[in-house]
Design a protein around this motif. Structure first.
Motif, PDB file in Angstrom:
ATOM      1  N   GLY A  75       0.825  -1.212   0.000  1.00 54.79           N
ATOM      2  CA  GLY A  75       0.000   0.000   0.000  1.00 54.79           C
ATOM      3  C   GLY A  75       0.848   1.246   0.000  1.00 54.79           C
ATOM      4  O   GLY A  75       0.495   2.244   0.618  1.00 54.79           O
ATOM      5  N   GLY A  76       1.993   1.209  -0.696  1.00 57.52           N
ATOM      6  CA  GLY A  76       2.812   2.403  -0.852  1.00 57.52           C
ATOM      7  C   GLY A  76       2.405   3.150  -2.110  1.00 57.52           C
ATOM      8  O   GLY A  76       1.363   2.881  -2.719  1.00 57.52           O
ATOM      9  N   LEU A  77       3.253   4.106  -2.508  1.00 60.57           N
ATOM     10  CA  LEU A  77       2.955   4.927  -3.684  1.00 60.57           C
ATOM     11  C   LEU A  77       2.640   4.068  -4.905  1.00 60.57           C
ATOM     12  O   LEU A  77       1.588   4.218  -5.535  1.00 60.57           O
ATOM     13  CB  LEU A  77       4.174   5.806  -3.991  1.00 60.57           C
ATOM     14  N   LEU A  78       3.552   3.163  -5.237  1.00 63.45           N
ATOM     15  CA  LEU A  78       3.422   2.385  -6.458  1.00 63.45           C
ATOM     16  C   LEU A  78       2.226   1.438  -6.391  1.00 63.45           C
ATOM     17  O   LEU A  78       1.480   1.286  -7.364  1.00 63.45           O
ATOM     18  CB  LEU A  78       4.719   1.600  -6.688  1.00 63.45           C
ATOM     19  N   GLY A  79       2.042   0.791  -5.245  1.00 62.80           N
ATOM     20  CA  GLY A  79       0.946  -0.154  -5.108  1.00 62.80           C
ATOM     21  C   GLY A  79      -0.405   0.512  -5.273  1.00 62.80           C
ATOM     22  O   GLY A  79      -1.304  -0.015  -5.945  1.00 62.80           O
ATOM     23  N   LEU A  80      -0.565   1.680  -4.677  1.00 63.53           N
ATOM     24  CA  LEU A  80      -1.851   2.375  -4.781  1.00 63.53           C
ATOM     25  C   LEU A  80      -2.100   2.880  -6.193  1.00 63.53           C
ATOM     26  O   LEU A  80      -3.239   2.875  -6.676  1.00 63.53           O
ATOM     27  CB  LEU A  80      -1.899   3.526  -3.777  1.00 63.53           C
ATOM     28  N   GLU A  81      -1.041   3.315  -6.855  1.00 59.66           N
ATOM     29  CA  GLU A  81      -1.218   3.745  -8.246  1.00 59.66           C
ATOM     30  C   GLU A  81      -1.599   2.554  -9.118  1.00 59.66           C
ATOM     31  O   GLU A  81      -2.444   2.668 -10.013  1.00 59.66           O
ATOM     32  CB  GLU A  81       0.062   4.408  -8.744  1.00 59.66           C
ATOM     33  N   ALA A  82      -0.998   1.404  -8.871  1.00 63.70           N
ATOM     34  CA  ALA A  82      -1.368   0.202  -9.621  1.00 63.70           C
ATOM     35  C   ALA A  82      -2.815  -0.180  -9.341  1.00 63.70           C
ATOM     36  O   ALA A  82      -3.581  -0.518 -10.260  1.00 63.70           O
ATOM     37  CB  ALA A  82      -0.432  -0.952  -9.252  1.00 63.70           C
ATOM     38  N   MET A 128       1.334  -2.705   7.080  1.00 65.89           N
ATOM     39  CA  MET A 128       1.349  -1.710   8.147  1.00 65.89           C
ATOM     40  C   MET A 128      -0.073  -1.242   8.488  1.00 65.89           C
ATOM     41  O   MET A 128      -1.002  -1.462   7.714  1.00 65.89           O
ATOM     42  CB  MET A 128       2.222  -0.525   7.734  1.00 65.89           C
ATOM     43  N   PRO A 129      -0.235  -0.519   9.626  1.00 63.74           N
ATOM     44  CA  PRO A 129      -1.591  -0.104  10.027  1.00 63.74           C
ATOM     45  C   PRO A 129      -2.214   0.934   9.097  1.00 63.74           C
ATOM     46  O   PRO A 129      -3.434   1.009   8.995  1.00 63.74           O
ATOM     47  CB  PRO A 129      -1.371   0.486  11.430  1.00 63.74           C
ATOM     48  N   THR A 130      -1.411   1.771   8.452  1.00 60.77           N
ATOM     49  CA  THR A 130      -1.966   2.791   7.559  1.00 60.77           C
ATOM     50  C   THR A 130      -1.216   2.768   6.235  1.00 60.77           C
ATOM     51  O   THR A 130      -0.059   2.344   6.163  1.00 60.77           O
ATOM     52  CB  THR A 130      -1.849   4.206   8.184  1.00 60.77           C
ATOM     53  N   LEU A 131      -1.871   3.281   5.190  1.00 60.03           N
ATOM     54  CA  LEU A 131      -1.274   3.300   3.859  1.00 60.03           C
ATOM     55  C   LEU A 131      -0.171   4.354   3.793  1.00 60.03           C
ATOM     56  O   LEU A 131      -0.231   5.380   4.467  1.00 60.03           O
ATOM     57  CB  LEU A 131      -2.347   3.617   2.813  1.00 60.03           C
ATOM     58  N   MET A 132       0.801   4.096   2.933  1.00 52.00           N
ATOM     59  CA  MET A 132       1.891   5.046   2.685  1.00 52.00           C
ATOM     60  C   MET A 132       2.475   5.591   3.980  1.00 52.00           C
ATOM     61  O   MET A 132       2.658   6.799   4.152  1.00 52.00           O
ATOM     62  CB  MET A 132       1.395   6.201   1.801  1.00 52.00           C
ATOM     63  N   GLU A 133       2.756   4.687   4.912  1.00 47.57           N
ATOM     64  CA  GLU A 133       3.190   5.127   6.241  1.00 47.57           C
ATOM     65  C   GLU A 133       4.540   5.828   6.212  1.00 47.57           C
ATOM     66  O   GLU A 133       4.873   6.557   7.146  1.00 47.57           O
ATOM     67  CB  GLU A 133       3.225   3.925   7.203  1.00 47.57           C
ATOM     68  N   ARG A 134       5.324   5.629   5.135  1.00 50.36           N
ATOM     69  CA  ARG A 134       6.625   6.302   5.059  1.00 50.36           C
ATOM     70  C   ARG A 134       6.475   7.751   4.615  1.00 50.36           C
ATOM     71  O   ARG A 134       7.342   8.573   4.864  1.00 50.36           O
ATOM     72  CB  ARG A 134       7.553   5.563   4.104  1.00 50.36           C
ATOM     73  N   GLN A 135       5.373   8.043   3.920  1.00 51.53           N
ATOM     74  CA  GLN A 135       5.185   9.411   3.437  1.00 51.53           C
ATOM     75  C   GLN A 135       4.101  10.164   4.196  1.00 51.53           C
ATOM     76  O   GLN A 135       4.047  11.398   4.123  1.00 51.53           O
ATOM     77  CB  GLN A 135       4.801   9.406   1.947  1.00 51.53           C
ATOM     78  N   LEU A 136       3.207   9.459   4.888  1.00 49.07           N
ATOM     79  CA  LEU A 136       2.066  10.111   5.532  1.00 49.07           C
ATOM     80  C   LEU A 136       1.989   9.728   7.002  1.00 49.07           C
ATOM     81  O   LEU A 136       2.392   8.635   7.389  1.00 49.07           O
ATOM     82  CB  LEU A 136       0.758   9.697   4.845  1.00 49.07           C
ATOM     83  N   ASP A 137       1.448  10.629   7.819  1.00 52.58           N
ATOM     84  CA  ASP A 137       1.179  10.272   9.206  1.00 52.58           C
ATOM     85  C   ASP A 137      -0.175   9.547   9.269  1.00 52.58           C
ATOM     86  O   ASP A 137      -0.899   9.474   8.272  1.00 52.58           O
ATOM     87  CB  ASP A 137       1.250  11.509  10.104  1.00 52.58           C
ATOM     88  N   PRO A 138      -0.549   8.987  10.428  1.00 53.78           N
ATOM     89  CA  PRO A 138      -1.786   8.190  10.483  1.00 53.78           C
ATOM     90  C   PRO A 138      -3.041   8.958  10.085  1.00 53.78           C
ATOM     91  O   PRO A 138      -3.960   8.377   9.492  1.00 53.78           O
ATOM     92  CB  PRO A 138      -1.843   7.760  11.955  1.00 53.78           C
ATOM     93  N   SER A 139      -3.116  10.250  10.375  1.00 53.22           N
ATOM     94  CA  SER A 139      -4.316  11.015  10.017  1.00 53.22           C
ATOM     95  C   SER A 139      -4.474  11.105   8.504  1.00 53.22           C
ATOM     96  O   SER A 139      -5.559  10.872   7.959  1.00 53.22           O
ATOM     97  CB  SER A 139      -4.232  12.422  10.620  1.00 53.22           C
ATOM     98  N   ALA A 140      -3.410  11.464   7.809  1.00 54.96           N
ATOM     99  CA  ALA A 140      -3.480  11.529   6.349  1.00 54.96           C
ATOM    100  C   ALA A 140      -3.663  10.129   5.765  1.00 54.96           C
ATOM    101  O   ALA A 140      -4.376   9.959   4.764  1.00 54.96           O
ATOM    102  CB  ALA A 140      -2.214  12.179   5.798  1.00 54.96           C
ATOM    103  N   GLY A 141      -3.043   9.124   6.396  1.00 57.57           N
ATOM    104  CA  GLY A 141      -3.217   7.750   5.941  1.00 57.57           C
ATOM    105  C   GLY A 141      -4.661   7.297   6.051  1.00 57.57           C
ATOM    106  O   GLY A 141      -5.171   6.574   5.186  1.00 57.57           O
ATOM    107  N   TYR A 142      -5.337   7.737   7.108  1.00 58.96           N
ATOM    108  CA  TYR A 142      -6.765   7.409   7.251  1.00 58.96           C
ATOM    109  C   TYR A 142      -7.582   8.007   6.109  1.00 58.96           C
ATOM    110  O   TYR A 142      -8.426   7.334   5.500  1.00 58.96           O
ATOM    111  CB  TYR A 142      -7.281   7.924   8.601  1.00 58.96           C
ATOM    112  N   PHE A 155       0.362  15.487  -0.300  1.00 56.08           N
ATOM    113  CA  PHE A 155       1.737  15.989  -0.402  1.00 56.08           C
ATOM    114  C   PHE A 155       2.411  15.748   0.933  1.00 56.08           C
ATOM    115  O   PHE A 155       1.813  15.948   1.991  1.00 56.08           O
ATOM    116  CB  PHE A 155       1.715  17.493  -0.720  1.00 56.08           C
ATOM    117  N   SER A 156       3.658  15.313   0.884  1.00 56.57           N
ATOM    118  CA  SER A 156       4.415  15.217   2.124  1.00 56.57           C
ATOM    119  C   SER A 156       5.873  15.511   1.845  1.00 56.57           C
ATOM    120  O   SER A 156       6.368  15.259   0.738  1.00 56.57           O
ATOM    121  CB  SER A 156       4.269  13.824   2.757  1.00 56.57           C
ATOM    122  N   ALA A 157       6.535  16.064   2.823  1.00 52.02           N
ATOM    123  CA  ALA A 157       7.953  16.380   2.683  1.00 52.02           C
ATOM    124  C   ALA A 157       8.575  16.464   4.058  1.00 52.02           C
ATOM    125  O   ALA A 157       7.924  16.848   5.036  1.00 52.02           O
ATOM    126  CB  ALA A 157       8.143  17.710   1.951  1.00 52.02           C
ATOM    127  N   GLY A 158       9.836  16.080   4.119  1.00 51.70           N
ATOM    128  CA  GLY A 158      10.605  16.267   5.340  1.00 51.70           C
ATOM    129  C   GLY A 158      10.248  15.303   6.448  1.00 51.70           C
ATOM    130  O   GLY A 158       9.709  14.224   6.237  1.00 51.70           O
TER     131      GLY A 158
END
Length: 823
Positions: A160-167, A184-198, A335-338
């Motif tokens: 459920g990362g960037l590529l998986g969701l685009e696919a 993992m508990p939320t999608l794109m957990e490396r780029q998003l926090d749990p709120s944005a993942g929800y 969008f996420s950064a940093g």
């Protein structure tokens, strides 16, 4: 473009790889003043250079392959580049300075550039090699997915990362029924926090895609080709196509076989030079300062440096910069950064708009932005990213920073004045479409002066409650000094809502996760605080016992480690003794544990149990294991839960006993063991009105009499001392068990977190409880059934889970790092 000196002998540059990094490097090189070059590019794919990150729109049909080509045949011809596509290199001879193609050709080089990119990671589960299992890396993969989608059917995307969701989104647009399986508990957990993942999961689900988080793949099913995916929990998802999108690994096999220094990738210095001075490497195949890269921005920065180096310039070297991420799915803006991880030294500013599905979070350290997460409205993503990269001091605009670039220059208003200054048609309550004018009219012409009256009349703040603060400010602004605050006490600094409002909204909306509660109820922080986190965890556990998974990290320390921490940092261990009854075997087992672990104190508690005091944290699992092996289990002496049921000996031994109080106490304890409650819950059963078990100062007490059982509730014997109130009388043990469990369930469902039972009764009234339990039989039975349902999940021994390995890291001692000797 630079001038080529045709009289000089051209430098032979061989490039292995025809991806985006290599293409950009050549593009940068050809734009420079440089010595004459003879460039040969080998590509494993049988096609020209294309924009790999735009494969998702090609998969979904929003773009064609021709539209994502970066360099066509004419470009190669214009720059005299010999493109040998479809001819992978199989070996590098560093001594001879040649490369060997798959066809056996040997091609000489003066300078070699390795840009072999990465390889998709395939999880090693049974069935991973079946036909119908694909990765998502190049155009060939896209064509395989197009072929599968042509006949419809089911697709499972693992990852459920960037590529998986685009696919997943692309296959759904192609007509397949798609499921996403994410570990993992939320999608794109490396780029998003749990709120944005929800919010992202919600948006993906609204596209008809089933999302399974915390889901681990056990096997891919099928004999000749894939038919399904089996998860660790036993669930089987039908599949005609499985897409593995679980990450990439640097493709550095060629470099390693050639003897170049390699670690996680080909090791390069700041100028992209490998351990061989005539061989360079860039892109996803390299490791620079211990880091590998998968996003395109740093690869393009590498390309600039390499081009300068090959042109004979003196570049300053590659310095990795902060990267940002976006998802290329139409209609989903994120969008996420940093760095947006939780850290006590960082501050955060959060803006939520539940009605519009917007979440913004900017993380600040020392008045500088260090991270940003935006969902639903990403217009200011570039502005925040620019402030982050430049390290701008945002102290002067901190109060208005979250509103975006367009708002800068405005002065922050007093909150009451700001609401008063809104136009009459400004929407205050988005859930019910109530404007400021309607609320003010209700106050002035309707004579309303309280929040509750306004809610009843206008419905403002009656749904999600996120606008409650604004409605109260309008009351204050309209009524002036005559306004008397309702005295509402918000749950914590993260929300304007009270405990009661949050509990009501969790049920009515319905909300089944902490990120869902925080987003839909407009939390002011990204992840809550130590006050609201355990409360939300309890409320969700109580209301959705079969769906919500306990977040043990949200609990206080004692509940996390299932023991009570003492003033010296050691813990106390209290095994359960049903109804206060024990045996010689249990006592011997406890004595052996005390001797083996040198436990300094053993004490009998007021709840008729034995407390082992002074146990070291790292010894807890071993202590529990030995107690469990002898038939003992956790006494829950640390929890906001049923603690103990004190009993007297009752009719079996006491000459005054009227009923078997010990037997009833044991039955009650076994019925209610493990039940999480708003605060600790203590019961007692006394065999006669002499009340030796002190039932009349317990949360729930039973006094046995000749005609049956008197049920008492709402006693206390701690900081606050209070005798119980008589709830009613029942004739049989079976009735006593049902009525008491129903009381406990009503308390669980209505009380605020940390409110003892007597406080709940004080707030709601004894008659309210009596009507629900003693008079409304259908309601009581429904409460009892809900209690039994909850116990199906809750009634387990947490010590046994820890001994079996769950969260054992809690008990591992910290590593001791010795001081490095100064030379």
């Amino acid at each position: 473009m630079g001038q080529v000196d045709q009289t000089s002998v051209p430098t032979k540059i061989v490039v292995i790889g025809n991806g985006m990094a290599a293409g950009r490097a050549m593009e940068e090189l050809f734009a420079k003043q440089r010595p004459p070059l003879q460039v040969t590019v080998f590509g494993a794919e049988p096609r020209v250079n294309y924009n790999r990150i735009m494969l998702s729109p090609v998969l979904s049909g929003e773009k064609t392959f021709e539209q994502i080509i970066i360099h066509d045949e004419a470009w190669y011809a214009k720059h005299c580049v010999r493109l040998r596509s479809g001819q992978p290199i199989v070996a590098i001879d560093r001594k001879a300075k040649t490369v060997v193609t798959s066809g056996g050709d040997q091609v000489p080089y003066d300078k070699l550039v390795i840009a072999t990119g990465s390889q998709p990671f395939v999880i090693p589960v049974p069935g991973a090699n079946l036909e119908g299992v694909v990765t998502f890396r190049d155009l060939d993969d896209v064509e395989k997915m197009h072929a599968a989608a042509a006949t419809g059917g089911n697709a499972v995307v693992i990852g459920g990362g960037l590529l998986g969701l685009e696919a997943a989104a692309g296959l759904a647009l192609k007509g397949m029924k798609v499921s996403v399986v994410h570990l993992m508990p939320t999608l794109m957990e490396r780029q998003l926090d749990p709120s944005a993942g929800y919010l992202l999961e919600k948006a993906i689900s609204e596209r008809g895609i089933d999302v399974y988080t915390k889901a681990n793949t056990e096997a891919i099913l099928g004999s000749d080709r894939v038919t399904g995916v089996k998860l660790k929990d036993g669930a089987i998802l039908p599949a005609d196509l499985v897409v593995m999108a679980v990450g990439i690994r640097p493709n550095f096999g060629l470099g390693k076989a050639a003897g170049l220094d390699c670690n996680r990738g080909i090791v390069v210095d700041d100028w992209l030079r490998t351990s061989d001075p005539d061989i360079f490497a860039l892109g996803e195949c390299v490791e620079h300062r211990g880091q590998c890269y998968g996003l395109v921005a740093p690869l393009y920065e590498m390309a600039k440096v390499l081009a300068s180096e090959l042109a004979g310039e003196k570049p300053s070297g590659f310095v990795p910069a902060v990267t940002s991420a976006k998802l290329k799915v139409t209609g989903i803006d994120l969008f996420s950064a940093g760095d947006f991880s939780d850290d006590d030294e960082n501050n955060e500013i959060v803006l939520r708009d539940p009605a519009r599905g917007i979440y913004k979070r900017v993380v600040i350290h020392d008045n500088k932005i260090i991270g940003a997460v935006l969902y639903g409205d990403t217009e200011d993503g570039g502005w925040y990213f620019d402030l982050l990269k430049k390290g701008e001091d945002v102290g002067a605009i901190r109060d208005t920073l979250i509103f975006g670039q367009a708002y800068q220059g405005g002065s922050p208003l007093d909150p009451t004045a700001a609401v008063a200054a809104l136009p009459d048609d400004a929407e205050i309550c988005g859930c019910n479409g109530v404007s400021k004018g309607s609320i003010v009219a209700a106050i002035t012409s309707g004579g309303l002066a309280t929040l509750e009256d306004l809610r009843a009349k206008t419905k403002a703040s009656a749904s999600c409650g996120q606008c409650t603060g604004k409605v109260e400010l309008l009351l204050a602004a309209t009524l002036g000094e005559s306004y008397e605050s309702s005295g509402r006490k918000p749950m914590c600094k993260c929300t304007d809502l009270t405990h009661e409002e949050v509990r009501r909204l969790i049920k009515t909306k319905p909300l089944k996760s902490q990120p869902a509660v925080m987003q839909e109820l407009g939390w002011k922080t990204s992840g809550g605080c130590p006050s609201c986190q355990p409360a939300l965890n309890y409320y969700l556990l109580c209301d959705w016992p079969l769906e919500y998974k306990d977040d043990y990290q949200a609990r206080f320390i004692n509940e996390r480690v299932h023991a009570n921490i003492q003033k010296d940092g050691t813990f106390s261990v209290v095994p359960r003794m049903w109804g206060g009854v024990t045996s010689a075997a249990e006592l011997r087992a406890i004595a052996d544990v005390v001797d083996q672990f040198k436990i300094p104190m053993v004490k009998v508690t007021g709840g008729q149990r034995i407390d082992l005091l002074g146990v070291k944290k790292q010894d807890l699992p071993a202590v529990w294991a030995q107690l469990i092996a002898n038939g003992l289990m956790s006494g829950f002496a640390y929890g906001k839960s049923l603690r103990t049921i004190k009993t007297c000996v009752g009719s079996e031994f006491c000459r005054f006993g009227t009923q078997d109080s010990t037997g009833l106490g044991i039955k009650l304890e076994k019925l209610m063991c493990g039940a999480w409650t708003p605060a600790k819950l203590k019961l007692a059963v006394s065999g006669c009105p002499r009340n030796c078990a002190e039932s009349t100062v317990k949360d729930i007490g039973v006094i046995c009499v000749d005609s049956g059982y008197d049920l008492h509730i709402a006693g206390a014997a701690g900081l606050h001392v209070k005798a119980t109130d008589l709830l009613g009388h029942v004739d049989s043990e079976e009735e006593a068990l049902e009525y008491i469990a129903a009381v406990a369930q009503k308390y669980r469902e209505e009380a605020n977190y940390l409110d003892r039972l007597y406080k709940w009764v004080e707030k709601t009234g004894l008659e309210h409880v009596r009507r629900a339990i003693m008079e409304d039989h259908d309601n009581r039975k429904a409460l009892y059934e809900r209690f039994l349902l909850s116990q199906r999940v809750a009634r387990k021994d947490p010590w046994a889970e820890r001994v079996a390995g769950r969260d054992l890291h809690e008990f591992m001692p910290l590593a001791v790092i010795s001081r490095i000797a100064a030379e």
